[in-house]
Design an enzyme around this catalytic site. Structure first.
Site, short mmCIF file in Angstrom:
data_model
loop_
_atom_site.label_atom_id
_atom_site.label_comp_id
_atom_site.label_asym_id
_atom_site.label_seq_id
_atom_site.Cartn_x
_atom_site.Cartn_y
_atom_site.Cartn_z
N ASP A 161 6.26 -10.90 2.77
CA ASP A 161 4.87 -10.48 2.67
C ASP A 161 3.97 -11.39 3.49
O ASP A 161 4.09 -12.62 3.42
CB ASP A 161 4.39 -10.50 1.22
N ASP A 190 8.35 -6.81 5.42
CA ASP A 190 8.03 -6.13 4.16
C ASP A 190 6.54 -5.81 4.14
O ASP A 190 5.99 -5.35 5.14
CB ASP A 190 8.46 -7.00 2.98
N ASP A 194 0.54 -7.61 -0.75
CA ASP A 194 1.21 -7.17 -1.98
C ASP A 194 0.67 -7.89 -3.21
O ASP A 194 0.37 -9.10 -3.16
CB ASP A 194 2.71 -7.43 -1.89
N ARG A 243 2.25 3.07 2.25
CA ARG A 243 1.65 2.05 1.36
C ARG A 243 0.32 1.51 1.91
O ARG A 243 0.21 0.35 2.27
CB ARG A 243 2.62 0.89 1.12
#
Length: 525
Positions: A161, A190, A194, A243
Protein backbone atom coordinates in the site's frame (compact mmCIF):
# COMPACT_ATOMS: atom_id res chain seq x y z
CA UNK A 1 -6.03 -11.18 -11.69
CA UNK A 2 -6.02 -7.48 -12.60
CA UNK A 3 -4.76 -6.33 -15.99
CA UNK A 4 -1.35 -4.62 -16.18
CA UNK A 5 -1.52 -0.84 -16.27
CA UNK A 6 0.79 1.10 -18.54
CA UNK A 7 4.06 2.15 -17.01
CA UNK A 8 4.58 5.86 -16.49
CA UNK A 9 8.01 7.40 -16.04
CA UNK A 10 8.50 10.00 -13.37
CA UNK A 11 11.35 12.40 -12.84
CA UNK A 12 12.88 12.21 -9.41
CA UNK A 13 12.59 15.42 -7.45
CA UNK A 14 16.06 16.41 -6.35
CA UNK A 15 16.87 18.18 -3.10
CA UNK A 16 20.10 18.97 -1.35
CA UNK A 17 20.90 17.04 1.80
CA UNK A 18 19.75 18.93 4.84
CA UNK A 19 22.24 17.37 7.18
CA UNK A 20 24.72 14.57 7.51
CA UNK A 21 24.18 11.25 9.31
CA UNK A 22 20.50 10.91 10.20
CA UNK A 23 19.65 14.08 8.34
CA UNK A 24 17.56 15.74 11.05
CA UNK A 25 17.59 19.52 11.29
CA UNK A 26 15.68 21.42 13.94
CA UNK A 27 14.85 24.82 12.53
CA UNK A 28 12.45 27.62 11.85
CA UNK A 29 12.04 27.21 8.09
CA UNK A 30 12.41 30.13 5.72
CA UNK A 31 9.77 28.80 3.33
CA UNK A 32 6.95 27.35 5.34
CA UNK A 33 4.19 25.15 4.01
CA UNK A 34 0.65 26.19 3.22
CA UNK A 35 -2.65 24.61 4.06
CA UNK A 36 -6.24 25.02 2.94
CA UNK A 37 -7.67 23.79 6.25
CA UNK A 38 -8.87 20.36 7.27
CA UNK A 39 -12.16 19.27 5.68
CA UNK A 40 -14.65 16.42 5.70
CA UNK A 41 -14.96 13.70 8.32
CA UNK A 42 -11.46 14.51 9.63
CA UNK A 43 -13.04 17.60 11.21
CA UNK A 44 -15.23 15.38 13.37
CA UNK A 45 -14.46 13.36 16.52
CA UNK A 46 -12.61 16.33 18.04
CA UNK A 47 -10.94 17.42 14.79
CA UNK A 48 -7.54 16.81 13.20
CA UNK A 49 -4.65 19.19 13.93
CA UNK A 50 -1.60 16.97 13.39
CA UNK A 51 1.55 18.44 14.88
CA UNK A 52 0.26 22.01 15.15
CA UNK A 53 2.01 23.89 17.93
CA UNK A 54 4.88 21.42 18.09
CA UNK A 55 8.53 21.64 17.10
CA UNK A 56 9.36 21.86 13.40
CA UNK A 57 11.90 19.33 12.15
CA UNK A 58 13.43 18.98 8.69
CA UNK A 59 14.31 15.56 7.30
CA UNK A 60 15.65 14.26 4.00
CA UNK A 61 15.85 10.54 4.82
CA UNK A 62 13.51 7.92 6.19
CA UNK A 63 15.89 7.44 9.11
CA UNK A 64 15.60 11.14 9.87
CA UNK A 65 11.81 10.91 9.96
CA UNK A 66 11.97 7.98 12.37
CA UNK A 67 14.60 9.78 14.48
CA UNK A 68 12.35 12.83 14.76
CA UNK A 69 9.50 10.65 16.02
CA UNK A 70 11.74 8.77 18.46
CA UNK A 71 13.35 11.83 20.06
CA UNK A 72 10.09 13.45 21.12
CA UNK A 73 9.34 13.73 24.82
CA UNK A 74 6.44 11.29 24.40
CA UNK A 75 4.54 9.47 21.69
CA UNK A 76 1.91 12.25 21.72
CA UNK A 77 4.22 15.29 21.74
CA UNK A 78 3.18 17.39 18.70
CA UNK A 79 5.72 17.57 15.86
CA UNK A 80 5.83 18.89 12.30
CA UNK A 81 8.25 17.00 10.05
CA UNK A 82 9.12 18.86 6.85
CA UNK A 83 10.43 16.42 4.25
CA UNK A 84 12.41 17.04 1.08
CA UNK A 85 14.28 14.81 -1.34
CA UNK A 86 13.76 11.13 -2.08
CA UNK A 87 12.97 8.75 0.77
CA UNK A 88 13.74 5.11 -0.08
CA UNK A 89 14.93 1.80 1.32
CA UNK A 90 18.54 2.92 1.08
CA UNK A 91 18.11 5.75 3.58
CA UNK A 92 15.45 4.30 5.88
CA UNK A 93 16.36 2.27 8.96
CA UNK A 94 14.59 1.25 12.14
CA UNK A 95 15.08 3.72 15.01
CA UNK A 96 14.17 2.85 18.60
CA UNK A 97 12.93 5.04 21.42
CA UNK A 98 10.24 5.41 24.08
CA UNK A 99 8.12 7.66 21.85
CA UNK A 100 8.13 5.57 18.66
CA UNK A 101 7.78 2.13 17.13
CA UNK A 102 9.45 2.15 13.71
CA UNK A 103 10.53 -0.32 11.02
CA UNK A 104 13.17 -0.51 8.29
CA UNK A 105 10.94 -1.34 5.32
CA UNK A 106 8.38 1.47 5.62
CA UNK A 107 7.70 4.83 7.23
CA UNK A 108 6.04 3.56 10.37
CA UNK A 109 3.59 5.75 12.29
CA UNK A 110 2.64 3.26 15.00
CA UNK A 111 1.14 3.90 18.45
CA UNK A 112 1.67 7.66 18.14
CA UNK A 113 -0.37 10.83 17.72
CA UNK A 114 -0.15 14.54 16.84
CA UNK A 115 2.15 14.36 13.81
CA UNK A 116 2.33 16.31 10.55
CA UNK A 117 4.47 15.08 7.63
CA UNK A 118 4.63 17.66 4.86
CA UNK A 119 6.72 17.98 1.72
CA UNK A 120 8.64 21.23 1.25
CA UNK A 121 11.31 22.71 -1.00
CA UNK A 122 11.80 20.92 -4.30
CA UNK A 123 9.43 18.15 -3.25
CA UNK A 124 9.30 14.94 -1.22
CA UNK A 125 9.13 11.53 -2.91
CA UNK A 126 8.66 8.25 -1.05
CA UNK A 127 10.06 5.88 -3.66
CA UNK A 128 9.06 2.19 -3.32
CA UNK A 129 8.50 2.90 0.38
CA UNK A 130 4.99 3.10 1.83
CA UNK A 131 3.64 5.08 4.78
CA UNK A 132 2.00 2.84 7.39
CA UNK A 133 -0.33 4.25 10.08
CA UNK A 134 -1.27 1.81 12.84
CA UNK A 135 -2.86 2.29 16.29
CA UNK A 136 -2.44 6.04 15.85
CA UNK A 137 -4.49 9.22 15.73
CA UNK A 138 -4.38 12.89 14.69
CA UNK A 139 -2.02 12.56 11.72
CA UNK A 140 -1.68 14.94 8.74
CA UNK A 141 0.18 14.00 5.55
CA UNK A 142 0.51 16.74 2.91
CA UNK A 143 2.30 17.57 -0.31
CA UNK A 144 4.22 14.32 -0.84
CA UNK A 145 4.47 11.74 -3.62
CA UNK A 146 4.40 8.01 -2.80
CA UNK A 147 5.15 5.74 -5.76
CA UNK A 148 5.70 2.13 -6.78
CA UNK A 149 5.17 0.46 -3.40
CA UNK A 150 5.24 -3.33 -3.77
CA UNK A 151 3.72 -6.23 -1.87
CA UNK A 152 5.53 -8.85 -3.99
CA UNK A 153 8.82 -8.79 -5.80
CA UNK A 154 11.58 -6.50 -4.59
CA UNK A 155 11.76 -4.32 -2.63
CA UNK A 156 8.76 -5.06 -0.39
CA UNK A 157 7.08 -2.36 1.69
CA UNK A 158 3.99 -2.01 3.84
CA UNK A 159 2.05 -4.87 2.24
CA UNK A 160 2.06 -3.03 -1.07
CA UNK A 161 0.00 0.00 0.00
CA UNK A 162 1.21 3.51 -0.78
CA UNK A 163 -0.59 4.77 2.33
CA UNK A 164 -2.12 2.11 4.58
CA UNK A 165 -4.07 2.50 7.82
CA UNK A 166 -5.12 -0.27 10.18
CA UNK A 167 -5.88 -1.27 13.76
CA UNK A 168 -7.74 1.51 15.59
CA UNK A 169 -6.78 4.60 13.59
CA UNK A 170 -8.58 7.91 14.11
CA UNK A 171 -8.55 11.38 12.57
CA UNK A 172 -6.27 11.29 9.55
CA UNK A 173 -6.08 14.05 6.93
CA UNK A 174 -4.21 13.22 3.71
CA UNK A 175 -4.10 16.23 1.41
CA UNK A 176 -2.41 17.26 -1.84
CA UNK A 177 -0.54 14.00 -2.27
CA UNK A 178 0.27 12.00 -5.39
CA UNK A 179 -0.09 8.23 -5.04
CA UNK A 180 0.93 6.15 -8.04
CA UNK A 181 2.00 2.69 -9.14
CA UNK A 182 3.28 1.21 -12.38
CA UNK A 183 0.85 -1.67 -12.74
CA UNK A 184 -1.54 -3.95 -10.95
CA UNK A 185 -1.44 -6.97 -8.68
CA UNK A 186 0.39 -9.08 -11.28
CA UNK A 187 3.24 -6.57 -11.22
CA UNK A 188 3.49 -6.68 -7.41
CA UNK A 189 1.44 -3.62 -6.43
CA UNK A 190 -1.59 -3.37 -4.15
CA UNK A 191 -3.76 -0.46 -2.96
CA UNK A 192 -2.87 3.20 -3.11
CA UNK A 193 -4.98 4.25 -0.11
CA UNK A 194 -6.24 1.48 2.20
CA UNK A 195 -8.11 1.53 5.52
CA UNK A 196 -8.97 -1.51 7.64
CA UNK A 197 -9.49 -2.91 11.13
CA UNK A 198 -11.30 0.01 12.79
CA UNK A 199 -10.09 3.09 10.90
CA UNK A 200 -12.40 6.10 11.18
CA UNK A 201 -12.64 9.87 10.58
CA UNK A 202 -10.40 10.17 7.53
CA UNK A 203 -10.29 12.73 4.72
CA UNK A 204 -8.46 12.37 1.39
CA UNK A 205 -8.51 15.69 -0.47
CA UNK A 206 -6.92 17.34 -3.51
CA UNK A 207 -4.87 14.25 -4.36
CA UNK A 208 -3.94 12.16 -7.42
CA UNK A 209 -4.29 8.36 -7.51
CA UNK A 210 -3.19 6.80 -10.79
CA UNK A 211 -1.69 3.94 -12.80
CA UNK A 212 -2.70 1.16 -10.42
CA UNK A 213 -4.81 -1.96 -10.35
CA UNK A 214 -6.41 -0.84 -7.07
CA UNK A 215 -7.24 2.66 -5.90
CA UNK A 216 -8.02 1.80 -2.30
CA UNK A 217 -10.41 0.16 0.11
CA UNK A 218 -12.29 0.64 3.35
CA UNK A 219 -12.43 -2.78 5.01
CA UNK A 220 -10.21 -5.77 4.22
CA UNK A 221 -13.05 -8.33 4.01
CA UNK A 222 -16.84 -8.55 4.13
CA UNK A 223 -16.57 -9.02 7.91
CA UNK A 224 -14.29 -6.00 8.44
CA UNK A 225 -17.04 -3.39 8.73
CA UNK A 226 -15.69 -1.39 11.68
CA UNK A 227 -14.29 1.32 9.37
CA UNK A 228 -15.95 4.42 8.05
CA UNK A 229 -16.65 8.14 8.21
CA UNK A 230 -14.32 8.84 5.29
CA UNK A 231 -14.44 11.82 2.90
CA UNK A 232 -12.99 11.86 -0.61
CA UNK A 233 -13.10 15.21 -2.41
CA UNK A 234 -11.33 16.99 -5.26
CA UNK A 235 -9.22 13.95 -6.10
CA UNK A 236 -8.18 12.63 -9.52
CA UNK A 237 -8.49 8.86 -10.09
CA UNK A 238 -6.83 8.03 -13.41
CA UNK A 239 -5.94 4.78 -15.21
CA UNK A 240 -7.09 2.46 -12.42
CA UNK A 241 -8.71 -0.96 -12.69
CA UNK A 242 -10.99 -0.84 -9.61
CA UNK A 243 -11.53 0.27 -5.99
CA UNK A 244 -12.04 4.02 -6.27
CA UNK A 245 -12.78 3.19 -3.47
CA UNK A 246 -14.07 -0.24 -2.41
CA UNK A 247 -16.34 0.22 0.63
CA UNK A 248 -17.22 -2.55 3.08
CA UNK A 249 -19.60 -1.16 5.65
CA UNK A 250 -19.41 2.34 7.07
CA UNK A 251 -20.21 5.73 5.59
CA UNK A 252 -18.28 7.59 2.89
CA UNK A 253 -18.82 11.03 1.40
CA UNK A 254 -17.49 11.24 -2.16
CA UNK A 255 -17.79 14.61 -3.89
CA UNK A 256 -16.14 16.72 -6.60
CA UNK A 257 -13.76 14.00 -7.73
CA UNK A 258 -12.61 13.50 -11.32
CA UNK A 259 -12.54 9.89 -12.58
CA UNK A 260 -10.81 9.02 -15.86
CA UNK A 261 -10.20 5.55 -17.37
CA UNK A 262 -11.54 3.22 -14.70
CA UNK A 263 -11.18 -0.12 -16.47
CA UNK A 264 -13.24 -2.60 -14.44
CA UNK A 265 -15.21 -0.81 -11.70
CA UNK A 266 -15.16 2.38 -9.67
CA UNK A 267 -16.96 3.16 -6.42
CA UNK A 268 -17.81 -0.33 -5.14
CA UNK A 269 -20.22 -0.15 -2.20
CA UNK A 270 -20.57 -3.54 -0.47
CA UNK A 271 -21.54 -5.23 2.78
CA UNK A 272 -23.96 -2.55 3.94
CA UNK A 273 -21.73 0.44 3.14
CA UNK A 274 -23.46 3.73 2.40
CA UNK A 275 -21.90 6.31 0.10
CA UNK A 276 -23.06 9.85 -0.59
CA UNK A 277 -21.84 10.57 -4.12
CA UNK A 278 -22.19 14.23 -5.15
CA UNK A 279 -21.10 16.28 -8.19
CA UNK A 280 -18.37 13.98 -9.46
CA UNK A 281 -17.29 13.71 -13.10
CA UNK A 282 -16.83 10.19 -14.56
CA UNK A 283 -15.25 9.92 -18.01
CA UNK A 284 -14.24 7.07 -20.35
CA UNK A 285 -14.87 4.43 -17.69
CA UNK A 286 -16.82 1.27 -16.88
CA UNK A 287 -19.19 0.45 -13.98
CA UNK A 288 -18.22 3.55 -12.01
CA UNK A 289 -20.74 2.94 -9.19
CA UNK A 290 -22.51 -0.08 -7.76
CA UNK A 291 -21.94 -3.36 -5.92
CA UNK A 292 -19.46 -5.64 -7.68
CA UNK A 293 -17.85 -9.06 -7.09
CA UNK A 294 -20.19 -9.92 -4.18
CA UNK A 295 -23.82 -10.59 -3.38
CA UNK A 296 -23.59 -8.52 -0.17
CA UNK A 297 -25.21 -5.26 -1.19
CA UNK A 298 -24.06 -1.75 -0.48
CA UNK A 299 -25.96 1.50 -0.98
CA UNK A 300 -25.57 4.99 -2.43
CA UNK A 301 -27.18 8.40 -2.49
CA UNK A 302 -26.42 10.30 -5.69
CA UNK A 303 -26.85 13.85 -6.95
CA UNK A 304 -25.31 16.12 -9.56
CA UNK A 305 -22.87 13.61 -11.10
CA UNK A 306 -21.87 13.62 -14.77
CA UNK A 307 -21.36 10.31 -16.61
CA UNK A 308 -19.37 10.98 -19.78
CA UNK A 309 -18.82 7.92 -22.01
CA UNK A 310 -19.47 5.48 -19.15
CA UNK A 311 -20.43 1.88 -19.94
CA UNK A 312 -22.37 -0.44 -17.63
CA UNK A 313 -22.45 -4.21 -17.20
CA UNK A 314 -25.69 -6.16 -17.09
CA UNK A 315 -26.89 -7.05 -13.56
CA UNK A 316 -25.95 -10.52 -12.35
CA UNK A 317 -25.58 -12.59 -9.19
CA UNK A 318 -22.41 -10.74 -8.14
CA UNK A 319 -22.87 -7.60 -10.23
CA UNK A 320 -25.26 -4.78 -9.39
CA UNK A 321 -24.26 -1.64 -11.32
CA UNK A 322 -25.97 1.62 -10.36
CA UNK A 323 -26.39 2.58 -14.03
CA UNK A 324 -27.28 3.33 -16.66
CA UNK A 325 -30.27 4.88 -14.87
CA UNK A 326 -28.44 5.93 -11.72
CA UNK A 327 -30.77 6.39 -8.75
CA UNK A 328 -30.34 6.71 -4.97
CA UNK A 329 -31.20 3.71 -2.81
CA UNK A 330 -30.35 5.18 0.60
CA UNK A 331 -30.06 8.48 2.43
CA UNK A 332 -26.82 9.61 4.10
CA UNK A 333 -26.60 12.45 6.62
CA UNK A 334 -23.36 14.49 6.57
CA UNK A 335 -22.54 16.23 9.88
CA UNK A 336 -20.17 18.92 8.56
CA UNK A 337 -20.51 21.91 6.24
CA UNK A 338 -19.12 21.73 2.70
CA UNK A 339 -19.44 23.56 -0.61
CA UNK A 340 -19.99 21.72 -3.90
CA UNK A 341 -18.32 22.82 -7.10
CA UNK A 342 -20.46 22.23 -10.17
CA UNK A 343 -19.72 18.82 -11.68
CA UNK A 344 -19.09 20.24 -15.16
CA UNK A 345 -15.99 22.13 -14.04
CA UNK A 346 -14.63 19.42 -11.72
CA UNK A 347 -12.05 18.04 -14.22
CA UNK A 348 -10.61 21.53 -14.66
CA UNK A 349 -10.43 22.53 -11.00
CA UNK A 350 -9.04 19.15 -9.99
CA UNK A 351 -6.34 19.31 -12.69
CA UNK A 352 -5.23 22.69 -11.31
CA UNK A 353 -5.28 21.83 -7.61
CA UNK A 354 -4.87 18.08 -7.00
CA UNK A 355 -1.55 16.41 -6.25
CA UNK A 356 1.80 17.24 -4.71
CA UNK A 357 3.74 20.36 -5.72
CA UNK A 358 0.66 22.29 -6.84
CA UNK A 359 1.12 25.03 -4.24
CA UNK A 360 -1.55 23.42 -2.05
CA UNK A 361 -4.19 25.36 -3.96
CA UNK A 362 -7.85 24.69 -3.21
CA UNK A 363 -11.13 25.56 -4.88
CA UNK A 364 -12.93 28.68 -3.75
CA UNK A 365 -16.26 26.86 -4.10
CA UNK A 366 -16.85 28.25 -7.58
CA UNK A 367 -14.28 26.13 -9.42
CA UNK A 368 -11.59 28.80 -9.16
CA UNK A 369 -8.25 27.83 -7.59
CA UNK A 370 -6.89 29.94 -4.80
CA UNK A 371 -3.65 29.84 -2.85
CA UNK A 372 -4.17 29.67 0.90
CA UNK A 373 -2.13 31.49 3.50
CA UNK A 374 1.20 30.06 4.67
CA UNK A 375 1.87 28.38 7.97
CA UNK A 376 3.45 30.71 10.58
CA UNK A 377 7.15 29.90 11.19
CA UNK A 378 6.43 28.60 14.67
CA UNK A 379 4.42 25.73 13.22
CA UNK A 380 1.25 26.86 14.97
CA UNK A 381 -2.11 26.23 13.38
CA UNK A 382 -2.65 28.60 10.41
CA UNK A 383 -5.63 30.72 9.56
CA UNK A 384 -6.63 29.71 6.02
CA UNK A 385 -8.28 31.99 3.52
CA UNK A 386 -11.01 29.42 3.08
CA UNK A 387 -12.09 26.44 5.10
CA UNK A 388 -14.72 24.09 3.69
CA UNK A 389 -16.04 23.15 7.11
CA UNK A 390 -16.55 25.08 10.35
CA UNK A 391 -14.35 24.62 13.38
CA UNK A 392 -16.20 21.88 15.27
CA UNK A 393 -14.59 22.74 18.59
CA UNK A 394 -15.77 26.36 18.78
CA UNK A 395 -18.20 26.54 21.70
CA UNK A 396 -21.45 28.36 21.34
CA UNK A 397 -22.24 31.16 23.81
CA UNK A 398 -23.42 29.84 27.14
CA UNK A 399 -26.34 32.28 27.22
CA UNK A 400 -27.95 31.99 23.77
CA UNK A 401 -31.45 32.99 22.90
CA UNK A 402 -33.74 30.17 24.01
CA UNK A 403 -34.81 27.92 21.12
CA UNK A 404 -38.33 28.14 19.80
CA UNK A 405 -40.55 25.38 18.53
CA UNK A 406 -41.48 21.99 19.92
CA UNK A 407 -39.17 20.29 22.39
CA UNK A 408 -38.93 16.84 20.82
CA UNK A 409 -37.59 15.31 24.04
CA UNK A 410 -40.99 15.51 25.70
CA UNK A 411 -42.55 12.09 25.26
CA UNK A 412 -39.32 10.54 23.97
CA UNK A 413 -37.17 7.94 25.73
CA UNK A 414 -33.89 8.49 27.55
CA UNK A 415 -30.91 6.45 28.67
CA UNK A 416 -27.25 7.01 29.47
CA UNK A 417 -23.90 5.60 30.44
CA UNK A 418 -24.54 5.76 34.20
CA UNK A 419 -26.57 7.66 36.78
CA UNK A 420 -25.79 8.86 40.27
CA UNK A 421 -27.90 7.72 43.21
CA UNK A 422 -31.19 9.59 43.40
CA UNK A 423 -31.11 10.76 39.79
CA UNK A 424 -32.87 9.44 36.71
CA UNK A 425 -32.40 9.52 32.95
CA UNK A 426 -36.03 10.50 32.54
CA UNK A 427 -35.52 13.65 34.59
CA UNK A 428 -33.93 15.38 31.58
CA UNK A 429 -37.15 15.21 29.54
CA UNK A 430 -39.84 15.92 32.14
CA UNK A 431 -39.94 19.72 31.76
CA UNK A 432 -39.09 20.17 35.45
CA UNK A 433 -35.93 22.17 36.30
CA UNK A 434 -36.01 20.84 39.87
CA UNK A 435 -35.21 17.26 38.81
CA UNK A 436 -31.99 16.24 37.08
CA UNK A 437 -29.60 13.52 35.92
CA UNK A 438 -25.99 13.20 37.05
CA UNK A 439 -23.44 10.62 35.91
CA UNK A 440 -22.03 8.20 38.46
CA UNK A 441 -18.69 10.02 38.18
CA UNK A 442 -17.65 13.39 36.85
CA UNK A 443 -18.18 12.39 33.22
CA UNK A 444 -20.75 10.36 31.32
CA UNK A 445 -23.41 10.53 28.65
CA UNK A 446 -27.15 11.07 28.47
CA UNK A 447 -29.26 10.26 25.39
CA UNK A 448 -32.67 11.10 23.98
CA UNK A 449 -34.20 8.41 21.75
CA UNK A 450 -37.24 7.90 19.56
CA UNK A 451 -38.95 4.88 18.04
CA UNK A 452 -38.47 6.20 14.49
CA UNK A 453 -36.04 8.53 12.74
CA UNK A 454 -36.44 12.14 13.89
CA UNK A 455 -34.86 15.27 12.40
CA UNK A 456 -32.83 17.29 14.90
CA UNK A 457 -30.62 20.35 14.35
CA UNK A 458 -30.42 21.90 17.83
CA UNK A 459 -30.18 20.80 21.43
CA UNK A 460 -30.52 22.85 24.60
CA UNK A 461 -28.71 21.66 27.73
CA UNK A 462 -30.04 23.27 30.90
CA UNK A 463 -28.10 22.78 34.12
CA UNK A 464 -29.68 22.40 37.54
CA UNK A 465 -29.10 25.48 39.68
CA UNK A 466 -27.20 23.42 42.24
CA UNK A 467 -24.35 22.68 39.81
CA UNK A 468 -24.31 25.59 37.36
CA UNK A 469 -21.03 25.73 35.46
CA UNK A 470 -20.04 22.15 36.24
CA UNK A 471 -20.24 20.92 32.64
CA UNK A 472 -16.85 21.21 30.94
CA UNK A 473 -16.14 19.82 27.46
CA UNK A 474 -18.69 17.72 25.59
CA UNK A 475 -19.57 15.99 22.34
CA UNK A 476 -22.92 15.70 20.59
CA UNK A 477 -23.03 12.27 18.93
CA UNK A 478 -25.39 10.67 16.43
CA UNK A 479 -25.79 7.43 18.36
CA UNK A 480 -27.11 5.64 15.25
CA UNK A 481 -23.72 5.70 13.54
CA UNK A 482 -21.24 7.27 15.97
CA UNK A 483 -20.77 10.49 13.99
CA UNK A 484 -19.77 13.49 16.11
CA UNK A 485 -22.16 16.33 15.28
CA UNK A 486 -20.46 18.99 17.37
CA UNK A 487 -18.03 19.52 20.24
CA UNK A 488 -17.67 22.37 22.70
CA UNK A 489 -17.86 23.30 26.39
CA UNK A 490 -20.44 24.50 28.90
CA UNK A 491 -24.22 24.31 28.94
CA UNK A 492 -26.41 26.14 26.47
CA UNK A 493 -28.11 25.90 23.10
CA UNK A 494 -26.11 24.31 20.24
CA UNK A 495 -26.89 23.92 16.55
CA UNK A 496 -25.51 21.53 13.92
CA UNK A 497 -26.44 20.29 10.47
CA UNK A 498 -29.96 18.88 10.52
CA UNK A 499 -29.69 15.14 11.05
CA UNK A 500 -32.26 12.35 10.91
CA UNK A 501 -31.64 9.87 13.73
CA UNK A 502 -33.27 7.70 16.35
CA UNK A 503 -30.92 8.52 19.22
CA UNK A 504 -28.79 11.54 20.05
CA UNK A 505 -26.21 11.53 22.83
CA UNK A 506 -24.78 14.39 24.89
CA UNK A 507 -21.43 13.09 26.15
CA UNK A 508 -19.68 15.04 28.93
CA UNK A 509 -15.93 14.47 28.54
CA UNK A 510 -14.72 16.79 31.32
CA UNK A 511 -16.34 18.60 34.23
CA UNK A 512 -15.66 21.15 36.96
CA UNK A 513 -17.49 19.14 39.58
CA UNK A 514 -20.51 16.85 39.39
CA UNK A 515 -22.68 17.78 36.40
CA UNK A 516 -26.44 18.05 36.86
CA UNK A 517 -28.45 18.13 33.64
CA UNK A 518 -31.97 19.30 34.47
CA UNK A 519 -33.29 19.33 30.90
CA UNK A 520 -31.96 17.95 27.61
CA UNK A 521 -34.17 19.59 24.99
CA UNK A 522 -34.10 18.70 21.31
CA UNK A 523 -35.46 20.72 18.38
CA UNK A 524 -35.91 20.28 14.66
CA UNK A 525 -34.72 23.83 13.96
Amino acid sequence: MKRPVALRLYAALGAAALAAAAGVVLSIPEASAATGGVTGFATQNGGTTGGAGGQTVQASTGTAIHTALCTRASSSTPIIIQVSGTINHGNTTKVSGDSCNTAADKIELKEISNVTIIGVGGGAVFDQLGIHIRDSSNIIIQNVTVRNVKKSGSPLSNGGDAIGMESTVRNIWVDHVTLEASGGEAEGFDGLFDMKDNTQYVTLSYSILRNSGRGGLIGSSESDTSNGFVTFHHNLYENIDSRTPLLRGGIAHIYNNSYVSLHESGINSRAGARAKVDNNYFRNSKDVLGTFYTDQAGYWQVSGNIFDNVTWSSPGEDTNPAGPNVQSNTSVSIPYAYTLDGASCVPNIVSQTAGANKGLQVSNGNCVPQTPTTTPPTGSSPTPTRTASPNPTTPAPTTPAPPSGTNLSIGAGADGSSKASGTSYGNVRDGDMNTYWSPAGSTGSISIKWGSATSVSRINIREHSGAAGAIGSWRIVNADNGAVLRTGSGAGSFTFAQTSLKKITFEITSANGTPRVAEYETYAS
